[in-house]
Design a protein around this motif. Structure first.
Motif, mmCIF file in Angstrom:
data_model
loop_
_atom_site.group_PDB
_atom_site.id
_atom_site.type_symbol
_atom_site.label_atom_id
_atom_site.label_comp_id
_atom_site.label_asym_id
_atom_site.label_seq_id
_atom_site.Cartn_x
_atom_site.Cartn_y
_atom_site.Cartn_z
ATOM 1 N N LEU A 750 0.908 -1.099 -0.010
ATOM 2 C CA LEU A 750 -0.209 -0.129 0.037
ATOM 3 C C LEU A 750 0.974 1.174 0.054
ATOM 4 C CD1 LEU A 750 -3.072 1.071 0.534
ATOM 5 C CD2 LEU A 750 -2.215 1.420 3.016
ATOM 6 N N ASP A 751 0.743 2.060 -1.000
ATOM 7 C CA ASP A 751 1.357 3.379 -0.904
ATOM 8 C C ASP A 751 0.736 4.315 -2.110
ATOM 9 O OD1 ASP A 751 2.319 2.623 -3.868
ATOM 10 O OD2 ASP A 751 4.304 1.682 -2.767
ATOM 11 N N ARG A 752 1.214 5.263 -2.261
ATOM 12 C CA ARG A 752 0.682 6.387 -3.316
ATOM 13 C C ARG A 752 0.219 5.707 -4.653
ATOM 14 N NH1 ARG A 752 3.125 12.164 -3.309
ATOM 15 N NH2 ARG A 752 1.077 12.568 -4.523
ATOM 16 N N GLU A 753 1.060 4.784 -5.214
ATOM 17 C CA GLU A 753 0.734 4.320 -6.556
ATOM 18 C C GLU A 753 0.001 2.840 -6.226
ATOM 19 O OE1 GLU A 753 3.834 5.394 -5.689
ATOM 20 O OE2 GLU A 753 3.371 7.348 -6.484
ATOM 21 N N HIS A 754 -0.102 2.375 -5.054
ATOM 22 C CA HIS A 754 -1.000 1.146 -4.884
ATOM 23 C C HIS A 754 -1.950 1.351 -3.530
ATOM 24 C CE1 HIS A 754 3.112 0.323 -6.318
ATOM 25 N NE2 HIS A 754 2.563 -0.809 -7.072
ATOM 26 N N GLY A 755 -3.011 1.676 -4.122
ATOM 27 C CA GLY A 755 -4.338 1.392 -3.172
ATOM 28 C C GLY A 755 -4.715 2.600 -2.266
ATOM 29 N N SER A 756 -3.908 3.712 -2.444
ATOM 30 C CA SER A 756 -4.185 4.881 -1.714
ATOM 31 C C SER A 756 -5.831 5.715 -2.680
ATOM 32 C CB SER A 756 -3.302 5.826 -1.543
ATOM 33 O OG SER A 756 -3.726 7.179 -1.068
ATOM 34 N N VAL A 757 -6.729 5.397 -2.094
ATOM 35 C CA VAL A 757 -7.785 5.888 -2.714
ATOM 36 C C VAL A 757 -7.996 7.276 -2.899
ATOM 37 C CG1 VAL A 757 -9.440 6.093 -0.689
ATOM 38 C CG2 VAL A 757 -10.405 5.463 -3.051
ATOM 39 N N PHE A 758 -7.668 7.991 -2.207
ATOM 40 C CA PHE A 758 -7.259 9.602 -2.328
ATOM 41 C C PHE A 758 -6.534 9.838 -3.492
ATOM 42 C CE2 PHE A 758 -4.406 13.181 -1.836
ATOM 43 C CZ PHE A 758 -5.279 14.442 -2.031
ATOM 44 N N ASP A 759 -5.261 9.232 -3.621
ATOM 45 C CA ASP A 759 -4.331 9.303 -5.060
ATOM 46 C C ASP A 759 -5.199 8.909 -5.972
ATOM 47 O OD1 ASP A 759 -1.753 10.416 -3.564
ATOM 48 O OD2 ASP A 759 -2.377 9.012 -2.080
ATOM 49 N N GLU A 760 -5.894 7.674 -5.943
ATOM 50 C CA GLU A 760 -6.481 7.408 -7.237
ATOM 51 C C GLU A 760 -7.394 8.272 -7.752
ATOM 52 O OE1 GLU A 760 -5.905 4.821 -9.280
ATOM 53 O OE2 GLU A 760 -4.371 3.676 -7.994
ATOM 54 N N TRP A 761 -8.145 8.781 -6.796
ATOM 55 C CA TRP A 761 -9.176 10.081 -7.037
ATOM 56 C C TRP A 761 -8.427 11.127 -7.708
ATOM 57 C CZ3 TRP A 761 -9.518 14.957 -4.479
ATOM 58 C CH2 TRP A 761 -10.547 15.457 -4.707
ATOM 59 N N LEU A 762 -7.283 11.340 -7.423
ATOM 60 C CA LEU A 762 -6.427 12.474 -8.055
ATOM 61 C C LEU A 762 -6.199 11.969 -9.471
ATOM 62 C CD1 LEU A 762 -3.887 14.011 -5.253
ATOM 63 C CD2 LEU A 762 -6.137 14.866 -6.392
ATOM 64 N N ARG A 763 -5.496 10.739 -9.491
ATOM 65 C CA ARG A 763 -5.288 10.365 -10.952
ATOM 66 C C ARG A 763 -6.358 10.007 -11.868
ATOM 67 N NH1 ARG A 763 -1.217 7.700 -7.806
ATOM 68 N NH2 ARG A 763 -2.515 6.000 -7.218
ATOM 69 N N ASN A 764 -7.621 10.072 -11.222
ATOM 70 C CA ASN A 764 -8.800 10.101 -12.029
ATOM 71 C C ASN A 764 -9.578 11.183 -12.157
ATOM 72 O OD1 ASN A 764 -9.727 7.012 -12.844
ATOM 73 N ND2 ASN A 764 -8.351 7.228 -10.993
ATOM 74 N N GLY A 765 -8.950 12.280 -12.054
ATOM 75 C CA GLY A 765 -9.535 13.570 -12.355
ATOM 76 C C GLY A 765 -10.013 14.378 -11.133
ATOM 77 N N ALA A 766 -10.120 13.653 -10.074
ATOM 78 C CA ALA A 766 -10.701 14.184 -8.838
ATOM 79 C C ALA A 766 -12.099 14.805 -9.107
ATOM 80 C CB ALA A 766 -9.985 15.490 -8.377
#
Length: 817
Positions: A750-766
């Motif tokens: 688990l880290d910023r590239e693996h499973g952090s839903v906040f960071d996934e939200w950012l990568r998906n356009g927030a």
């Protein structure tokens, strides 16, 4: 510091100051000379030069750095005699342009080094200072002051200091320069000209500025009327106050109050310093969201503001254990208690659905929340003749549900039922009454009836497992308790006597006080002494060791700051020491609220930082407490009303929409540990349990000094990682001896590239308001990334593992037969 200037009082200091305008424009007044400075302008303010700033009517961003003369004199012992003339708004000849650019680049490099603190950063800073000083000497005009001129200047500055101090203490009263002249034994004519020459504005205008700035603060910080503010700040009448306000702010005082109130930002309490070589000036500036300014500044260095340097040595940890060695048993106290906002929220279906998942995947033993006696639970009322009426239907519904999910109440007894309250003071959006009971005997009867009802419904053996905590944070007087400390002690006395009158074996405790801020837990010593004197039982003590601080800035406003990396551990050591030195050394210790901060709008709460934070602190504090209750398990939490956005910095392990944040997985990882410790270190913990070996590794990154000191300017909705100290990846060389044959190996990361839903939200356009389909996509990307493998072990298992900053890695080995 990168700051925005509004208006700054005339002042002076020993340090040499360099100002670099990154955006917007200001007026800079130095020793009576006024300079109109625009974007990309730069100016040097020499040591002991009186100066001040004025906003030119639009937003601005400045880099302001001060250099200590003690350090600069290491370059030239006569430097304090030198007055440089370096100001790009004044010296505009093209021959100076290359030198200005060199100084700007040096300032950018200094700021970068201070902010990131890579290895040998102080050497780099001194190198840049050397370049700046060399350029000032070689490329710009300067004068060297004689001793007589220095003595006169110092004497004048001392006089200015006395005048500033006198005005600060008397500006709210009628005041004239004649008053000052008499005190200084000078003529009015001489002092008027001296003041104008040194400060750059007339004495009368200076006093008006002081009154005006004080009035603006009062308008925002108090509910005083406009006329009261005008009188308090020394204005002759309301008409003159309105006139000055219209002239300076282009609006009326009332319009100013309406537009600004509620939008204030805290400012940095402490400057960042190293060997007194430099500091970011703290007073008189407004902190800002400086992302664009950083981008502009770092463009000179060829790096973006979110760049993570790979410089310095890679951190390496060697982990070597034997699967068959003797282990050390420990109590997983992190599973003891989790918290929620208030009892009434527990009647909601979405709240219960989230708790169902939490209990299925992690499984806590107890839950604590506010408001069991709040009006929405409809527990207590009185007939016209004052006879109490008790209604347990909502409580029964809630407790039945909780016990059905294998979680018991750690029952906070509060707040005050309206019908029993001595006043109307409330807290939170939902208006929990926080006044003492108007009748302590009726309060005691309410407690007795509640306990009897629960025993009759669930049985004495069940209720003997419960904890009854008296109130919440009564030390926060006029916030959570509109009474005195003595009145709280009286409340505890009536409560504990009421509960023990039903069954002396029932567990009661307090004082449930707020964070210690690095000192002794509030009221704890006094509470224990009171109970000892009154011979009252204390089955457990409770307090709330948040690792934060609330210092005041120079304007008297609170800013949220953060303590040292081991602050939770240090607090728990101090609490245990206090208990062991009391008459109640065998009492349990329950920390009934804890998180990275006590703010329900702290945007750090949503980030990957939280998983290592939770893991590190819980493992470090094994054996110091019986519970460390995480506040709170869900963002369905309404103390200040509903959160404004999907990731609004709520306390929760799970957000309102049901997405599990990295904090959730911090507890999920802890729940997977065995019951015997084989080895542990600063960033790893190895256990054995259920026939398996578990290895947990993390890379915790603490806040940088600027953010720790209360400067939140680099924390925005979409940029939340610039506030941490830069840290490299950690490489682990793992070796487990004593394993033979085939083993199933499960890896999770688990880290910023693996499973952090906040960071996934950012990568998906927030997306601000994600649809059901979008939430489903985010949900699938939430949580640790896992993989399964089989290892053929010939006496040992080896693995090289890398953990990224804010990351967690978990490996489990299970023998296959």
């Amino acid at each position: 510091m990168i700051v925005s200037i509004n208006e700054f009082d005339p002042h002076w200091h020993d340090e040499l100051e360099i100002i670099y305008i990154l955006d917007g424009s200001i007026k800079l007044n130095v020793a009576g000379e006024v300079y109109a400075m625009n974007k990309e302008d730069i100016a040097v303010v020499n040591s002991k030069e009186v100066h001040f700033f004025q906003n030119e009517g639009r937003n601005n961003s400045l880099l302001v750095i001060q250099f200590s003369m003690d350090v600069l004199k290491g370059f030239d012992k006569n430097l304090e005699r030198v007055k440089f003339r370096c100001n790009s708004s004044f010296l505009t000849d093209n021959r100076y342009a290359p030198s200005y650019e060199i100084i700007k680049t040096c300032l950018a490099r200094i700021f970068w080094e201070i902010r990131n603190r890579n290895i040998a950063y102080l050497f780099q800073i001194h190198s840049q200072i050397n370049t700046i000083i060399t350029g000032l000497y070689r490329d710009f005009p300067y004068i060297i002051m004689g001793q007589e001129s220095i003595d006169i200047n110092n004497e004048d500055l001392k006089r200015m200091d006395r005048i500033f101090s006198y005005v600060e203490q008397h500006f709210m009263k009628p005041i004239s320069i004649r008053d000052i002249a008499n005190k200084e034994y000078l003529s009015v004519y001489y002092l008027s000209h001296l003041f104008k020459e040194r400060v750059g504005i007339s004495f009368g205008k200076y006093v008006t500025i002081k009154r005006f700035e004080s009035a603006k603060k009062q308008l925002l910080a108090t509910n005083k009327s406009i006329s009261e503010v005008a009188t308090d700040c020394g204005f002759k009448n309301v008409k003159s106050f309105y006139s000055i306000f219209k002239e300076r702010e282009k609006c009326t005082p009332l319009e100013y109050r309406d537009s600004k109130k509620g939008n204030k930002q805290g400012k940095n309490e402490d400057s960042i310093q190293d060997n007194n070589a430099y500091n970011f000036n703290k007073a008189g500036y407004l902190d800002i969201d400086n992302t664009s300014a950083l981008n502009s500044l770092y463009a000179r260095l060829g790096v973006p503001d979110n760049y993570y340097s790979k410089g310095g040595s890679l951190e390496m940890s060697i982990l070597k254990v034997n699967a068959n060695q003797n282990g050390e048993s420990f109590v997983p106290f992190w599973k003891k208690c989790v918290c929620a906002g208030r009892a009434g929220e527990g009647m909601r279906q979405d709240w219960r659905q989230q708790l169902n998942e939490l209990q299925s995947e992690i499984g806590f033993e107890y839950i604590r929340f506010h408001g069991i006696f709040h009006e929405d639970m409809m527990v207590y009322s009185e007939r016209e003749d004052g006879t109490p009426v008790y209604n347990w239907q909502y409580i029964d519904n809630l407790f039945d549900y909780l016990l059905g999910r294998n979680i018991r109440p750690l029952l906070e007894l509060g707040f005050m039922p309206y019908a029993l309250a001595s006043g109307k003071d409330t807290v939170f959006w939902w208006k929990g009454n926080v006044t003492p009971p108007r009748d302590y005997n009726k309060w005691g009867e309410l407690i007795c009836e509640l306990v009897r009802h629960c025993i009759n419904r669930y049985g004495i053996n069940e209720i003997l497992m419960w904890y009854f905590e008296v109130w919440n944070e009564p030390d926060q007087i006029r916030s959570f308790w509109y009474g005195t400390r003595e009145e709280y002690f009286k409340l505890y006395e009536y409560t504990v006597n009421a509960i023990k009158s039903v069954d002396s074996r029932l567990k009661v405790g307090g004082p449930a006080t707020a964070a210690s801020h690095g000192k002794k837990a509030p009221w704890l010593v006094e509470f224990l002494e009171f109970c000892e004197d009154k011979k009252l039982p204390v089955d457990f003590i409770s307090t709330h060791p948040y690792p934060s601080l609330w210092p005041l800035d120079d304007k008297g406003n609170c800013v949220m700051a953060y303590r040292e990396v081991d602050s939770t551990y240090n607090d728990l050591v101090e609490i245990r020491k206090t208990l062991e030195n009391s008459a109640y050394r065998n009492a349990e210790i329950h920390l009934t609220e804890w998180n990275s901060s006590p703010s329900p709008r702290d945007m750090v709460h949503d980030t990957a930082f939280m998983a290592p934070f939770i893991i590190k602190n819980n493992l470090q504090c094994i054996g110091l407490a019986d519970s460390l209750g995480f506040w709170a398990f869900t963002d369905i939490f309404e103390e200040g009303g509903a959160g404004e956005s999907i990731f609004h910095g709520g306390f929760g392990l799970i957000n309102v929409q049901g997405l599990k944040k990295p904090a959730y997985y911090g507890y999920w990882f802890l729940s997977k540990l065995g019951n015997e410790k084989l080895a542990s270190g600063e960033n790893y913990f190895i256990t054995r349990g259920s026939g398996k070996i578990q290895v947990l590794m993390w890379n915790y990154c603490h806040y940088n000094e600027k953010f720790s000191n209360g400067d939140r300017s680099e924390l925005t909705e979409h940029h939340r990682y610039n506030i941490f100290k830069e840290k490299s990846e950690i490489s682990f060389d793992l070796s487990i001896e004593g394993v033979e044959g085939k083993y199933r190996v499960i890896d999770y990361v688990l880290d910023r590239e693996h499973g952090s839903v906040f960071d996934e939200w950012l990568r998906n356009g927030a997306p601000a308001n994600p649809t059901g389909e979008e939430l489903a996509i985010l949900n699938k990307k939430s949580g640790p990334e896992g993989k399964i493998s089989v290892a053929d072990c010939n006496g040992s298992f080896s693995r090289a593992i890398t953990v990224k900053p804010h990351g967690v890695v978990f490996i489990e080995l299970q023998k296959m037969y």
